[in-house]
Scaffold this motif. Structure first.
Motif, PDB file in Angstrom:
ATOM      1  N   MET A 247      72.331  11.496  20.765  1.00  5.75           N
ATOM      2  CA  MET A 247      72.664  10.752  19.542  1.00  5.75           C
ATOM      3  C   MET A 247      72.886   9.269  19.826  1.00  5.75           C
ATOM      4  SD  MET A 247      75.541  11.804  16.764  1.00  5.75           S
ATOM      5  CE  MET A 247      76.795  10.709  17.313  1.00  5.75           C
ATOM      6  N   GLU A 248      72.429   8.463  18.950  1.00  2.00           N
ATOM      7  CA  GLU A 248      72.530   7.014  19.146  1.00  2.00           C
ATOM      8  C   GLU A 248      73.951   6.508  18.879  1.00  2.00           C
ATOM      9  OE1 GLU A 248      70.623   3.099  17.216  1.00  2.00           O
ATOM     10  OE2 GLU A 248      69.510   4.972  16.912  1.00  2.00           O
ATOM     11  N   MET A 249      74.468   5.730  19.792  1.00  6.67           N
ATOM     12  CA  MET A 249      75.820   5.140  19.594  1.00  6.67           C
ATOM     13  C   MET A 249      75.769   4.037  18.562  1.00  6.67           C
ATOM     14  SD  MET A 249      78.917   5.316  21.050  1.00  6.67           S
ATOM     15  CE  MET A 249      79.476   3.767  21.737  1.00  6.67           C
ATOM     16  N   LYS A 250      76.659   4.115  17.617  1.00  6.03           N
ATOM     17  CA  LYS A 250      76.727   3.037  16.613  1.00  6.03           C
ATOM     18  C   LYS A 250      77.730   1.989  17.070  1.00  6.03           C
ATOM     19  CE  LYS A 250      74.699   4.327  12.508  1.00  6.03           C
ATOM     20  NZ  LYS A 250      75.184   5.614  12.033  1.00  6.03           N
ATOM     21  N   ILE A 251      77.361   0.740  16.962  1.00  2.00           N
ATOM     22  CA  ILE A 251      78.352  -0.301  17.248  1.00  2.00           C
ATOM     23  C   ILE A 251      79.157  -0.547  15.980  1.00  2.00           C
ATOM     24  CG2 ILE A 251      78.713  -2.716  17.896  1.00  2.00           C
ATOM     25  CD1 ILE A 251      76.202  -2.494  19.584  1.00  2.00           C
ATOM     26  N   ARG A 252      80.444  -0.341  16.112  1.00  4.11           N
ATOM     27  CA  ARG A 252      81.290  -0.487  14.927  1.00  4.11           C
ATOM     28  C   ARG A 252      81.885  -1.886  14.869  1.00  4.11           C
ATOM     29  NH1 ARG A 252      81.706   4.003  12.343  1.00  4.11           N
ATOM     30  NH2 ARG A 252      81.452   5.974  13.441  1.00  4.11           N
ATOM     31  N   PRO A 253      82.037  -2.432  13.678  1.00  5.93           N
ATOM     32  CA  PRO A 253      82.654  -3.768  13.604  1.00  5.93           C
ATOM     33  C   PRO A 253      84.105  -3.691  14.041  1.00  5.93           C
ATOM     34  CG  PRO A 253      82.394  -2.830  11.408  1.00  5.93           C
ATOM     35  CD  PRO A 253      81.750  -1.875  12.355  1.00  5.93           C
ATOM     36  N   ARG A 254      84.534  -4.688  14.747  1.00  2.35           N
ATOM     37  CA  ARG A 254      85.910  -4.646  15.249  1.00  2.35           C
ATOM     38  C   ARG A 254      86.903  -5.157  14.238  1.00  2.35           C
ATOM     39  NH1 ARG A 254      85.397  -6.206  21.594  1.00  2.35           N
ATOM     40  NH2 ARG A 254      83.753  -4.699  21.988  1.00  2.35           N
ATOM     41  N   ARG A 255      86.439  -6.043  13.379  1.00  2.00           N
ATOM     42  CA  ARG A 255      87.363  -6.598  12.395  1.00  2.00           C
ATOM     43  C   ARG A 255      87.469  -5.678  11.186  1.00  2.00           C
ATOM     44  NH1 ARG A 255      84.031 -10.174  12.028  1.00  2.00           N
ATOM     45  NH2 ARG A 255      83.347 -10.068  14.180  1.00  2.00           N
ATOM     46  N   LEU A 256      88.444  -5.980  10.346  1.00  2.00           N
ATOM     47  CA  LEU A 256      88.615  -5.163   9.153  1.00  2.00           C
ATOM     48  C   LEU A 256      87.373  -5.228   8.280  1.00  2.00           C
ATOM     49  CD1 LEU A 256      92.201  -5.995   7.870  1.00  2.00           C
ATOM     50  CD2 LEU A 256      91.320  -3.749   8.523  1.00  2.00           C
ATOM     51  N   ARG A 257      86.956  -4.082   7.814  1.00  2.00           N
ATOM     52  CA  ARG A 257      85.838  -4.018   6.896  1.00  2.00           C
ATOM     53  C   ARG A 257      86.289  -4.468   5.511  1.00  2.00           C
ATOM     54  NH1 ARG A 257      82.161  -0.062   8.861  1.00  2.00           N
ATOM     55  NH2 ARG A 257      83.822   1.142   9.789  1.00  2.00           N
ATOM     56  N   GLY A 258      85.388  -4.994   4.751  1.00  2.00           N
ATOM     57  CA  GLY A 258      85.702  -5.179   3.338  1.00  2.00           C
ATOM     58  C   GLY A 258      85.999  -6.595   2.935  1.00  2.00           C
ATOM     59  N   SER A 259      86.421  -6.687   1.714  1.00  6.22           N
ATOM     60  CA  SER A 259      86.569  -7.972   1.049  1.00  6.22           C
ATOM     61  C   SER A 259      87.914  -8.606   1.355  1.00  6.22           C
ATOM     62  CB  SER A 259      86.469  -7.763  -0.445  1.00  6.22           C
ATOM     63  OG  SER A 259      87.532  -6.915  -0.834  1.00  6.22           O
ATOM     64  N   GLU A 260      88.069  -9.797   0.836  1.00  7.53           N
ATOM     65  CA  GLU A 260      89.333 -10.529   0.888  1.00  7.53           C
ATOM     66  C   GLU A 260      90.477  -9.673   0.313  1.00  7.53           C
ATOM     67  OE1 GLU A 260      89.770 -13.586   2.082  1.00  7.53           O
ATOM     68  OE2 GLU A 260      91.700 -14.190   1.228  1.00  7.53           O
ATOM     69  N   THR A 261      90.190  -8.976  -0.768  1.00  8.86           N
ATOM     70  CA  THR A 261      91.207  -8.114  -1.393  1.00  8.86           C
ATOM     71  C   THR A 261      91.677  -7.049  -0.410  1.00  8.86           C
ATOM     72  OG1 THR A 261      90.072  -8.422  -3.473  1.00  8.86           O
ATOM     73  CG2 THR A 261      91.677  -6.619  -3.381  1.00  8.86           C
ATOM     74  N   MET A 262      90.735  -6.461   0.262  1.00  9.89           N
ATOM     75  CA  MET A 262      91.066  -5.445   1.271  1.00  9.89           C
ATOM     76  C   MET A 262      91.925  -6.061   2.373  1.00  9.89           C
ATOM     77  SD  MET A 262      90.833  -2.649   3.089  1.00  9.89           S
ATOM     78  CE  MET A 262      90.814  -2.184   4.815  1.00  9.89           C
ATOM     79  N   ARG A 263      91.538  -7.236   2.819  1.00 15.37           N
ATOM     80  CA  ARG A 263      92.298  -7.866   3.909  1.00 15.37           C
ATOM     81  C   ARG A 263      93.733  -8.165   3.483  1.00 15.37           C
ATOM     82  NH1 ARG A 263      87.387 -10.258   5.141  1.00 15.37           N
ATOM     83  NH2 ARG A 263      87.862 -12.167   4.024  1.00 15.37           N
ATOM     84  N   LYS A 264      93.876  -8.641   2.268  1.00 14.51           N
ATOM     85  CA  LYS A 264      95.231  -8.949   1.786  1.00 14.51           C
ATOM     86  C   LYS A 264      96.062  -7.684   1.591  1.00 14.51           C
ATOM     87  CE  LYS A 264      94.730 -13.492  -0.225  1.00 14.51           C
ATOM     88  NZ  LYS A 264      94.608 -14.289  -1.440  1.00 14.51           N
ATOM     89  N   MET A 265      95.365  -6.635   1.177  1.00 10.44           N
ATOM     90  CA  MET A 265      96.046  -5.370   0.889  1.00 10.44           C
ATOM     91  C   MET A 265      96.714  -4.796   2.137  1.00 10.44           C
ATOM     92  SD  MET A 265      94.165  -2.370  -1.163  1.00 10.44           S
ATOM     93  CE  MET A 265      92.866  -1.999   0.016  1.00 10.44           C
ATOM     94  N   VAL A 266      96.116  -5.023   3.283  1.00  7.96           N
ATOM     95  CA  VAL A 266      96.639  -4.393   4.499  1.00  7.96           C
ATOM     96  C   VAL A 266      97.327  -5.385   5.439  1.00  7.96           C
ATOM     97  CG1 VAL A 266      94.974  -2.521   4.411  1.00  7.96           C
ATOM     98  CG2 VAL A 266      94.417  -4.578   5.719  1.00  7.96           C
ATOM     99  N   ARG A 267      97.604  -6.565   4.932  1.00  7.94           N
ATOM    100  CA  ARG A 267      98.279  -7.551   5.784  1.00  7.94           C
ATOM    101  C   ARG A 267      99.572  -7.008   6.366  1.00  7.94           C
ATOM    102  NH1 ARG A 267      97.989 -13.266   2.573  1.00  7.94           N
ATOM    103  NH2 ARG A 267      96.053 -13.974   3.537  1.00  7.94           N
ATOM    104  N   GLU A 268      99.774  -7.278   7.625  1.00  5.77           N
ATOM    105  CA  GLU A 268     100.979  -6.761   8.277  1.00  5.77           C
ATOM    106  C   GLU A 268     102.192  -7.639   8.058  1.00  5.77           C
ATOM    107  OE1 GLU A 268     100.396  -5.465  12.399  1.00  5.77           O
ATOM    108  OE2 GLU A 268      98.259  -5.710  11.997  1.00  5.77           O
TER     109      GLU A 268
END
Ligand code: PBG
Length: 328
Positions: free
Chosen positions: A1-22
């Protein structure tokens, strides 16, 4: 099976990033330091802190109104007296500059403003040290009496909270005792418990005219090589009845903020001091850094480290950036 390279940063929009801010920040955690002095019609820019001023009692209300308009409702008052003497008597005078500023602020703004005072002697003594002298040494116990008297006079003039910054041994206990004895049990003490002997206070000493006329403060402020000592100081203040522990300066001491947060079970304040402000202003003026971005990053860093309360000369700017959704 082919290895997928996954993005290291948070996926998604600005809204998503703000939603999960620590790290979440709020204007209610901001405290603005402000200088008051005797005189009339004064709004004097502090040369080493462009954009910061010394106010007289008649110009103070407008400054406070601007602060409230920005959404910041907590202020830390510093007094610059007309007269200084060996024992700093203007620090605890009934009609001292801070006492009058408290009365003015209370009269104009009622309970809208939360008033905190810095309790120290260095702005009031002719030699610029944080205590009274016996020969060549600051005399700890005599100073305690005067600090306690100063704190009580601030509270009687309307302070909601007192913040001793002198670093004398036993001052939190002495202040707690005098407040309790005078029916002021509900007034909290924010202790400058962890205060390093720092060159970052340079511009403040210019602003408040409080540079020591001889010697330095190393006998009562902490060596910046040390971390264990910070916890020791904080624990002693907890025992004496401190309600909030402050770490000062902020920028070079975020490891200390984090450790105090983890080991001391009290709210932690950090003070982004005059030198931090001056560096940002100077760098920005020269076009070397972007002021607004640096302000946001410094504030977020302090809160990420564990700060509950942030004292900063950039309080109004930070509040505006919060409104704009840039941080928070
Ligand atoms: C008074 C006091 C100082 C500061 C806060 N309270 C000066 C000092 O300790 O030398 C510094 C604040 C700043 O640099 O913004 N002792």
């Amino acid at each position: 099976m082919e290895m997928k390279i996954r993005p290291r940063r948070l996926r998604g929009s600005e809204t998503m990033r703000k939603m999960v801010r620590e790290t979440r920040m709020d204007k209610s955690s901001l405290i603005y330091p402000l200088f008051v002095k005797e005189g009339q019609g004064i709004k004097e820019e502090i040369s080493t802190m462009p954009g910061q001023y010394r106010y007289s009692l008649d110009t103070l209300p407008k400054a406070l109104e601007e602060l409230l308009d920005a959404g910041v409702d907590k202020v830390m008052l510093f007094g610059i007296p007309d007269q200084k003497d060996e024992v700093g008597s203007q620090a605890y005078a009934r009609d001292g500059i801070v006492q009058k500023a408290l009365e003015t602020a209370r009269k104009e703004f009622g309970q809208q403003l939360y008033l905190i005072t810095d309790v120290c002697m260095c702005e009031y003594t002719s030699h610029g040290h944080c205590g009274v002298f016996c020969g060549q040494e600051v005399e700890n116990d005599k100073t305690l009496e005067l600090l306690a008297k100063t704190a009580l006079s601030h509270v009687q003039a309307g302070a909601d909270m007192v913040a001793p910054s002198d670093m004398m041994d036993g001052r939190v206990g002495a202040i707690r005792a005098i407040l309790d004895k005078n029916d002021q049990k509900e007034i909290p003490i924010m202790s400058y418990a962890v205060k390093y002997a720092s060159a970052f206070y340079g511009p403040f000493r210019d602003a408040a005219g409080s540079a020591p006329s001889f010697g330095d403060r190393k006998s009562y402020q902490m060596d910046y090589h040390n971390r264990r000592e910070a916890i020791k100081e904080a624990l002693l203040d907890v025992e004496e009845g401190a309600d909030i522990i402050m770490v000062k300066p902020a920028l070079s001491y975020l490891d200390i903020v984090r450790q105090v947060k983890e080991e001391i079970h009290l709210p932690v304040a950090s003070y982004s001091v005059s030198g931090e402000y001056a560096m940002v202003k100077a760098g920005a003026k020269l076009g070397y850094i972007e002021e607004d971005k640096i302000i946001c990053e410094m504030a977020a860093g302090a809160f990420r480290a564990g700060t509950d309360l942030y004292l900063t000369y950039f309080a109004k700017e930070i509040a505006a950036f919060m409104d704009e959704g840039r941080i928070g």
